[in-house]
Write a protein that holds these residues in place. Structure first.
Motif, PDB file in Angstrom:
ATOM      1  N   ALA A  12       0.801  -1.205   0.018  1.00 34.67           N
ATOM      2  CA  ALA A  12      -0.141  -0.136  -0.094  1.00 34.67           C
ATOM      3  C   ALA A  12       0.923   1.196   0.078  1.00 34.67           C
ATOM      4  O   ALA A  12       0.680   2.203  -1.010  1.00 34.67           O
ATOM      5  CB  ALA A  12      -1.075  -0.188   1.282  1.00 34.67           C
ATOM      6  N   PHE A  13       1.950   1.334   0.884  1.00 32.00           N
ATOM      7  CA  PHE A  13       2.499   2.422   0.923  1.00 32.00           C
ATOM      8  C   PHE A  13       3.638   2.632   0.002  1.00 32.00           C
ATOM      9  O   PHE A  13       3.676   3.825  -0.857  1.00 32.00           O
ATOM     10  CB  PHE A  13       3.721   2.332   2.152  1.00 32.00           C
ATOM     11  N   PHE A  14       4.324   1.785  -0.606  1.00 29.17           N
ATOM     12  CA  PHE A  14       5.052   1.900  -1.939  1.00 29.17           C
ATOM     13  C   PHE A  14       4.366   2.173  -3.315  1.00 29.17           C
ATOM     14  O   PHE A  14       4.717   3.137  -3.994  1.00 29.17           O
ATOM     15  CB  PHE A  14       5.967   0.530  -1.923  1.00 29.17           C
ATOM     16  N   TYR A  15       3.514   1.460  -3.350  1.00 28.78           N
ATOM     17  CA  TYR A  15       2.655   2.037  -4.716  1.00 28.78           C
ATOM     18  C   TYR A  15       2.040   3.111  -4.887  1.00 28.78           C
ATOM     19  O   TYR A  15       1.996   3.969  -5.778  1.00 28.78           O
ATOM     20  CB  TYR A  15       1.617   0.572  -5.053  1.00 28.78           C
ATOM     21  N   ILE A  16       1.506   3.522  -3.544  1.00 32.88           N
ATOM     22  CA  ILE A  16       0.817   4.870  -3.482  1.00 32.88           C
ATOM     23  C   ILE A  16       1.813   5.791  -3.548  1.00 32.88           C
ATOM     24  O   ILE A  16       1.691   6.888  -4.187  1.00 32.88           O
ATOM     25  CB  ILE A  16       0.219   5.027  -2.172  1.00 32.88           C
ATOM     26  N   VAL A  17       3.138   5.895  -2.931  1.00 28.36           N
ATOM     27  CA  VAL A  17       4.059   6.761  -3.085  1.00 28.36           C
ATOM     28  C   VAL A  17       4.718   6.613  -4.435  1.00 28.36           C
ATOM     29  O   VAL A  17       5.333   7.535  -5.019  1.00 28.36           O
ATOM     30  CB  VAL A  17       5.117   6.431  -2.179  1.00 28.36           C
ATOM     31  N   SER A  18       4.744   5.462  -5.243  1.00 29.00           N
ATOM     32  CA  SER A  18       5.526   5.519  -6.350  1.00 29.00           C
ATOM     33  C   SER A  18       4.786   6.192  -7.701  1.00 29.00           C
ATOM     34  O   SER A  18       5.230   6.584  -8.551  1.00 29.00           O
ATOM     35  CB  SER A  18       5.630   4.044  -6.637  1.00 29.00           C
ATOM     36  N   VAL A  19       3.283   6.050  -7.369  1.00 25.49           N
ATOM     37  CA  VAL A  19       2.370   6.844  -8.814  1.00 25.49           C
ATOM     38  C   VAL A  19       3.006   7.838  -8.631  1.00 25.49           C
ATOM     39  O   VAL A  19       3.032   8.547  -9.959  1.00 25.49           O
ATOM     40  CB  VAL A  19       0.996   6.476  -8.572  1.00 25.49           C
ATOM     41  N   PRO A  20       2.867   9.101  -7.812  1.00 26.14           N
ATOM     42  CA  PRO A  20       3.366  10.506  -8.066  1.00 26.14           C
ATOM     43  C   PRO A  20       4.667  10.514  -8.182  1.00 26.14           C
ATOM     44  O   PRO A  20       5.025  11.366  -9.075  1.00 26.14           O
ATOM     45  CB  PRO A  20       2.989  11.205  -6.692  1.00 26.14           C
ATOM     46  N   ILE A  21       5.653   9.651  -7.761  1.00 33.18           N
ATOM     47  CA  ILE A  21       6.960   9.729  -8.287  1.00 33.18           C
ATOM     48  C   ILE A  21       7.166   9.576  -9.757  1.00 33.18           C
ATOM     49  O   ILE A  21       7.573  10.503 -10.540  1.00 33.18           O
ATOM     50  CB  ILE A  21       7.873   8.667  -7.561  1.00 33.18           C
ATOM     51  N   SER A  91      24.438   3.444  -9.741  1.00 34.95           N
ATOM     52  CA  SER A  91      23.437   3.748 -11.009  1.00 34.95           C
ATOM     53  C   SER A  91      23.971   3.283 -12.355  1.00 34.95           C
ATOM     54  O   SER A  91      24.238   3.679 -13.363  1.00 34.95           O
ATOM     55  CB  SER A  91      23.330   5.059 -10.935  1.00 34.95           C
ATOM     56  N   PRO A  92      24.082   1.812 -12.498  1.00 37.40           N
ATOM     57  CA  PRO A  92      24.679   1.355 -13.916  1.00 37.40           C
ATOM     58  C   PRO A  92      23.516   1.250 -14.634  1.00 37.40           C
ATOM     59  O   PRO A  92      22.284   1.420 -14.209  1.00 37.40           O
ATOM     60  CB  PRO A  92      25.162  -0.154 -13.539  1.00 37.40           C
ATOM     61  N   ALA A  93      23.799   1.409 -15.985  1.00 37.70           N
ATOM     62  CA  ALA A  93      22.495   1.354 -16.943  1.00 37.70           C
ATOM     63  C   ALA A  93      22.004  -0.144 -16.974  1.00 37.70           C
ATOM     64  O   ALA A  93      22.766  -1.252 -16.715  1.00 37.70           O
ATOM     65  CB  ALA A  93      23.076   1.597 -18.322  1.00 37.70           C
ATOM     66  N   MET A  94      20.728  -0.085 -16.858  1.00 36.49           N
ATOM     67  CA  MET A  94      20.127  -1.559 -16.505  1.00 36.49           C
ATOM     68  C   MET A  94      19.565  -2.047 -17.800  1.00 36.49           C
ATOM     69  O   MET A  94      19.006  -1.378 -18.680  1.00 36.49           O
ATOM     70  CB  MET A  94      19.069  -1.468 -15.720  1.00 36.49           C
ATOM     71  N   VAL A  95      19.854  -3.452 -18.004  1.00 35.31           N
ATOM     72  CA  VAL A  95      19.045  -4.218 -19.517  1.00 35.31           C
ATOM     73  C   VAL A  95      17.853  -4.631 -18.706  1.00 35.31           C
ATOM     74  O   VAL A  95      17.779  -5.387 -17.768  1.00 35.31           O
ATOM     75  CB  VAL A  95      20.088  -5.361 -19.837  1.00 35.31           C
ATOM     76  N   LEU A  96      16.809  -4.274 -19.574  1.00 34.86           N
ATOM     77  CA  LEU A  96      15.399  -4.621 -19.225  1.00 34.86           C
ATOM     78  C   LEU A  96      14.637  -5.243 -20.295  1.00 34.86           C
ATOM     79  O   LEU A  96      15.058  -5.118 -21.462  1.00 34.86           O
ATOM     80  CB  LEU A  96      14.539  -3.436 -19.039  1.00 34.86           C
ATOM     81  N   LYS A  97      13.723  -6.125 -19.929  1.00 28.37           N
ATOM     82  CA  LYS A  97      13.042  -6.885 -20.940  1.00 28.37           C
ATOM     83  C   LYS A  97      11.877  -5.732 -21.741  1.00 28.37           C
ATOM     84  O   LYS A  97      11.496  -4.933 -21.016  1.00 28.37           O
ATOM     85  CB  LYS A  97      12.318  -7.982 -20.373  1.00 28.37           C
ATOM     86  N   ARG A  98      11.673  -5.917 -23.011  1.00 30.90           N
ATOM     87  CA  ARG A  98      10.966  -5.025 -23.699  1.00 30.90           C
ATOM     88  C   ARG A  98       9.581  -4.948 -23.314  1.00 30.90           C
ATOM     89  O   ARG A  98       9.074  -3.695 -23.360  1.00 30.90           O
ATOM     90  CB  ARG A  98      10.885  -5.317 -25.281  1.00 30.90           C
ATOM     91  N   GLU A  99       8.951  -5.949 -22.728  1.00 29.83           N
ATOM     92  CA  GLU A  99       7.826  -5.718 -22.536  1.00 29.83           C
ATOM     93  C   GLU A  99       7.560  -4.726 -21.152  1.00 29.83           C
ATOM     94  O   GLU A  99       6.474  -4.205 -21.043  1.00 29.83           O
ATOM     95  CB  GLU A  99       7.336  -7.088 -21.228  1.00 29.83           C
ATOM     96  N   LEU A 100       8.769  -4.342 -20.469  1.00 27.89           N
ATOM     97  CA  LEU A 100       8.404  -3.025 -19.228  1.00 27.89           C
ATOM     98  C   LEU A 100       8.256  -1.770 -20.116  1.00 27.89           C
ATOM     99  O   LEU A 100       7.490  -1.092 -19.366  1.00 27.89           O
ATOM    100  CB  LEU A 100       9.603  -3.347 -18.503  1.00 27.89           C
ATOM    101  N   LEU A 101       8.548  -1.678 -21.131  1.00 29.61           N
ATOM    102  CA  LEU A 101       8.412  -0.350 -21.717  1.00 29.61           C
ATOM    103  C   LEU A 101       6.973  -0.200 -22.234  1.00 29.61           C
ATOM    104  O   LEU A 101       6.513   1.234 -22.346  1.00 29.61           O
ATOM    105  CB  LEU A 101       8.979  -0.049 -23.193  1.00 29.61           C
ATOM    106  N   ARG A 102       5.985  -1.146 -22.030  1.00 31.82           N
ATOM    107  CA  ARG A 102       4.582  -1.031 -22.338  1.00 31.82           C
ATOM    108  C   ARG A 102       3.994  -0.091 -21.131  1.00 31.82           C
ATOM    109  O   ARG A 102       2.635   0.258 -21.026  1.00 31.82           O
ATOM    110  CB  ARG A 102       3.782  -2.364 -22.523  1.00 31.82           C
ATOM    111  N   ILE A 103       4.423  -0.188 -20.079  1.00 39.04           N
ATOM    112  CA  ILE A 103       4.057   0.314 -18.737  1.00 39.04           C
ATOM    113  C   ILE A 103       3.887   1.905 -19.070  1.00 39.04           C
ATOM    114  O   ILE A 103       5.093   2.628 -19.210  1.00 39.04           O
ATOM    115  CB  ILE A 103       4.794   0.099 -17.362  1.00 39.04           C
ATOM    116  N   PRO A 104       2.645   2.460 -18.788  1.00 37.61           N
ATOM    117  CA  PRO A 104       2.609   4.110 -19.058  1.00 37.61           C
ATOM    118  C   PRO A 104       3.531   4.573 -18.054  1.00 37.61           C
ATOM    119  O   PRO A 104       3.618   4.556 -17.184  1.00 37.61           O
ATOM    120  CB  PRO A 104       1.161   4.083 -18.774  1.00 37.61           C
ATOM    121  N   ILE A 105       4.130   5.745 -18.849  1.00 41.12           N
ATOM    122  CA  ILE A 105       5.057   6.761 -18.456  1.00 41.12           C
ATOM    123  C   ILE A 105       6.374   6.254 -17.857  1.00 41.12           C
ATOM    124  O   ILE A 105       7.517   6.580 -18.295  1.00 41.12           O
ATOM    125  CB  ILE A 105       4.489   7.633 -17.175  1.00 41.12           C
ATOM    126  N   TRP A 106       6.248   4.864 -16.895  1.00 35.97           N
ATOM    127  CA  TRP A 106       7.477   4.618 -16.547  1.00 35.97           C
ATOM    128  C   TRP A 106       8.350   3.880 -17.555  1.00 35.97           C
ATOM    129  O   TRP A 106       9.544   4.090 -17.649  1.00 35.97           O
ATOM    130  CB  TRP A 106       7.022   3.258 -15.432  1.00 35.97           C
TER     131      TRP A 106
END
Length: 228
Positions: A12-21, A91-106
């Protein structure tokens, strides 16, 4: 029962805080990539605080984090390490799977951060793009982190490395630092989370230029060093 209450409170805390971030990332992006990286590190620190204060989970690092530019190859058992290692490894550059790019804004924000996108069903074209993006990250002076098994795996599972690791290893021509973790022991994909200490074991750097099979075997053994 206590573990479930803590788990619900954390979510509850993390996702509520993460949305405005996340919604405010475009503002940080106006000031360039360094600002986005600093902003992302701030989000990771919120995650670290919530893990400690709500779930009672913290990290222990075994071995030394080396100085310089590296390709980090880490075991992936939970979301925990994707944020915690950003702080531990500067803070290294991270390799991410393409599916994550579909998350709006994030998804858009990850490209501003300088993340490298990989298609897990990689064609030769996708692998070439992966290597070009990795080379660009190297040229910028950043290290790169990849989770070479391709996805999170439960404790005790030791799948072979995906082909993208070998491509990055060859393209970047950087020493590889393998990292083992046991985060899945406290943070299962399903069910309640448990308090305790997550271990990150930093392996000895593996030199660039080794034959593919030797490099993969050494990385595979090192990232699975905490498996029973």
């Amino acid at each position: 029962m206590t573990d479930w209450l803590r788990t619900i409170a954390f979510r509850a805390f993390f996702y509520i805080v993460s949305v405005p971030i996340v919604l405010c990332v475009p503002v940080a992006a106006l000031f360039g990539r360094r600002a986005v990286i600093g902003y992302a590190d701030g989000w990771a620190r919120v995650h670290r605080w919530a893990m400690r204060a709500i779930l009672g989970i913290e990290s222990r690092v075994e071995g030394n984090v080396p100085r310089g530019q590296f390709l980090y190859a880490a075991k992936h058992q939970a979301m925990y390490e994707t944020l915690e290692l950003q702080l531990i490894l500067d803070s290294p550059a991270m390799v991410l799977k393409r599916e994550l790019l579909r998350i709006p804004i994030w998804g858009w924000a990850t490209t501003r951060y300088g993340s490298i996108v990989v298609d897990r069903d990689a064609s030769s074209k996708a692998l070439r793009q992966l290597m070009r993006d990795g080379a660009a990250a190297k040229a910028s002076g950043r290290s790169v982190i990849v989770y070479p098994e391709g996805t999170r795996v439960p404790p005790g599972e030791m799948p072979p490395l995906r082909s993208g690791f070998a491509g990055l290893y060859k393209a970047l021509d950087l020493p590889v630092v393998p990292i083992a973790t046991d985060s899945g022991r406290l943070l299962p994909k399903k069910g309640a989370k448990h308090s305790g200490v997550v271990t990150f074991r930093i392996g000895e750097p593996i030199p660039p230029g080794l034959p593919r099979r030797e490099a993969e075997q050494r990385v595979w053994e090192a990232i699975n060093a905490l498996e029973e």
